[in-house]
Design a protein around this motif. Structure first.
Motif, short mmCIF file in Angstrom:
data_model
loop_
_atom_site.label_atom_id
_atom_site.label_comp_id
_atom_site.label_asym_id
_atom_site.label_seq_id
_atom_site.Cartn_x
_atom_site.Cartn_y
_atom_site.Cartn_z
N HIS A 55 -30.92 73.37 69.72
CA HIS A 55 -30.83 74.10 68.45
C HIS A 55 -29.76 73.54 67.51
N SER A 94 -26.74 75.77 66.11
CA SER A 94 -26.89 76.27 64.74
C SER A 94 -26.56 77.74 64.54
N ILE A 121 -34.40 70.29 67.67
CA ILE A 121 -34.48 71.09 66.45
C ILE A 121 -35.20 72.41 66.69
N LEU A 163 -34.41 76.18 64.80
CA LEU A 163 -33.74 76.01 63.51
C LEU A 163 -34.39 76.84 62.41
N THR A 164 -35.69 77.08 62.53
CA THR A 164 -36.41 77.80 61.47
C THR A 164 -36.36 79.31 61.63
N ARG A 185 -30.96 81.89 61.53
CA ARG A 185 -30.25 80.67 61.22
C ARG A 185 -30.11 80.54 59.70
N ALA A 192 -30.51 78.89 56.30
CA ALA A 192 -31.39 77.88 55.72
C ALA A 192 -30.61 76.65 55.28
N VAL A 216 -30.54 74.24 58.11
CA VAL A 216 -31.81 73.50 58.17
C VAL A 216 -31.81 72.41 57.11
N ARG A 217 -31.40 72.76 55.91
CA ARG A 217 -31.36 71.79 54.82
C ARG A 217 -30.44 70.61 55.19
N PHE A 269 -38.67 80.19 53.07
CA PHE A 269 -38.43 78.76 52.81
C PHE A 269 -39.03 78.36 51.46
N LYS A 326 -42.35 72.53 60.30
CA LYS A 326 -41.25 71.57 60.28
C LYS A 326 -41.61 70.30 59.52
N LEU A 344 -41.40 71.09 55.68
CA LEU A 344 -40.11 71.44 55.08
C LEU A 344 -39.49 70.22 54.40
#
Length: 413
Positions: free
Chosen positions: A269, A272, A311, A314-315, A319, A321, A324-325, A357, A387, A390
């Protein structure tokens, strides 16, 4: 959704057995997965799916973070802590119902273990030919003397069961062992797992009671390095699995000891969630986001060929955002990132919101309804397509992140 809001959602759902049972009976599509099977043709041939697979060789696709769960009703040896079935522990009771629904085994009394595996096979059939899943065993909590304590363990998935499931379906599944390093037999257990085809070892330190920086782990690290098996270790705060509740053990800096033994470490993860002490500033150092500590490790040249991350999760809405970015934007990390879904979590509808998102400009609004249809039929495909769609400005997760089989293939001297 921040951690406080997520706790509120689950707390509200768990506020009393009658109310929770009513929600389950209603099966609201906003809360529960419909567990449909084959995608309708309009979705199955949608450009969103085609573009997600573009550049990805499905023969190299291995989802490296898939939980193998059940109740033990097949004789698998799986154990589940009684708290997860007790209304006296409403949050864990609610989580159990959501996990069962996410794995589409809520209507399979007496054969939950087998139904869970059958559902995963069905989901892989909905991916491209050659795709595989890495199934994770899960060891019990052990005390400092290496004694197992089932009462402090949330659940237990034996290595032997993970190995048997993978052996029965080798085209679909591979497996990872889970071996507590304080066990007196840990080195022998690792050798046995390696001989039986395990591709990695999975730890969740806060739930299992593992201090990755303890000298007790040294002989296990030496054996891991000798067998050239990677360690997939959770880092950061843990929300999905209760047990020991030793959150400080999720500090990513504790994994330096494994790295210094030459072990390839996959930080689950990307650490995160949550905060931990900055141990580089001493045992009483300031609390910093675990992700910042993970980022520091990723920037250390000595670990460039040893430190990796998956990953998975992460979404999830708990978490940030912005994390993630950041992970998407840090293109120099991408050769060291591995795809994982954390299945069955993508099947828990409230945990992931494509619409959020889109609101943040990281997903095209037109993708949202298509993704929602995909999720109700195939959460693994949903996780993958989301994913791949994104973006952070001109950046996206590159195709190689999803071709993880090479990382886990047996290494020879």
């Amino acid at each position: 959704m921040n951690p406080r809001r997520r706790r509120f959602v689950f707390g509200a759902l768990a506020a009393g057995g009658v109310g929770l049972s009513a929600l389950v009976a209603l099966r609201s599509p906003l809360l529960f997965n419909d567990c449909r099977t084959q995608l309708p043709k309009t979705a199955a041939t949608h450009d969103l799916i085609e573009s997600a697979w573009a550049g990805v060789d499905a023969r190299r696709f291995l989802d490296c973070h898939v939980h193998l769960v059940g109740t033990g009703d097949s004789g698998s040896g799986i154990e589940v802590n009684p708290r997860m079935s007790s209304l006296f522990h409403p949050l864990q009771y609610a989580q159990r119902l959501f996990y069962l629904n996410a794995g589409c085994v809520h209507d399979a009394p007496g054969r939950i273990d087998d139904s869970y595996v059958e559902r995963m096979q069905n989901l892989v059939d909905g991916l491209r030919p050659g795709s595989r899943l890495l199934l994770l065993a899960f060891d019990r909590f052990h005390d400092e003397q290496g004694r197992a304590d089932p009462l402090r363990s949330s659940f237990y998935v034996p290595d032997a069961y993970a190995q048997a499931v993978a052996a029965s379906h080798p085209e679909t599944f591979a497996w990872a062992a889970s071996i507590h390093p304080y066990r007196t037999d840990c080195v022998d257990a690792l050798a046995a797992a390696e001989r039986s085809g395990a591709l990695a070892v999975k730890w969740l330190p806060p739930a299992m009671g593992i201090d990755p920086s303890s000298p007790r782990c040294d002989r296990f690290y030496a054996a891991l390095a000798a067998h050239r098996l990677p360690l997939i270790s959770h880092a950061g705060e843990e929300k999905a699995v209760h047990g020991a509740g030793q959150e400080a053990l999720g500090n990513p800096l504790l994994l330096r000891r494994a790295l210094d033994h030459g072990v390839r470490v996959v930080v689950a993860h990307c650490a995160s969630l949550g905060s931990a002490v900055d141990l580089d500033d001493g045992p009483n150092g300031p609390l910093l986001p675990c992700f910042d500590l993970f980022s520091r490790l990723m920037g250390e040249a000595r670990y460039e060929k040893l430190l990796f991350a998956d990953i998975s999760a992460l979404t999830l809405r708990n978490r940030s955002a912005e994390i993630v970015r950041t992970v998407i934007e840090r293109s120099e990390w991408h050769p060291r990132l591995l795809n994982g879904s954390d299945y069955p979590l993508p099947g828990i509808v409230p945990l992931i919101s494509p619409a959020e998102f889109a609101e943040r400009g990281m997903l095209l609004p037109a993708a949202v309804p298509v993704l929602e249809v995909i999720r109700q039929h195939n959460p693994l495909l949903f996780d993958f397509v989301l994913k791949r769609q994104l973006s952070a400005g001109a950046h996206r997760f590159v195709a190689s992140i999803f071709e993880t089989r090479a990382f886990f293939e047996r290494k020879t001297a």
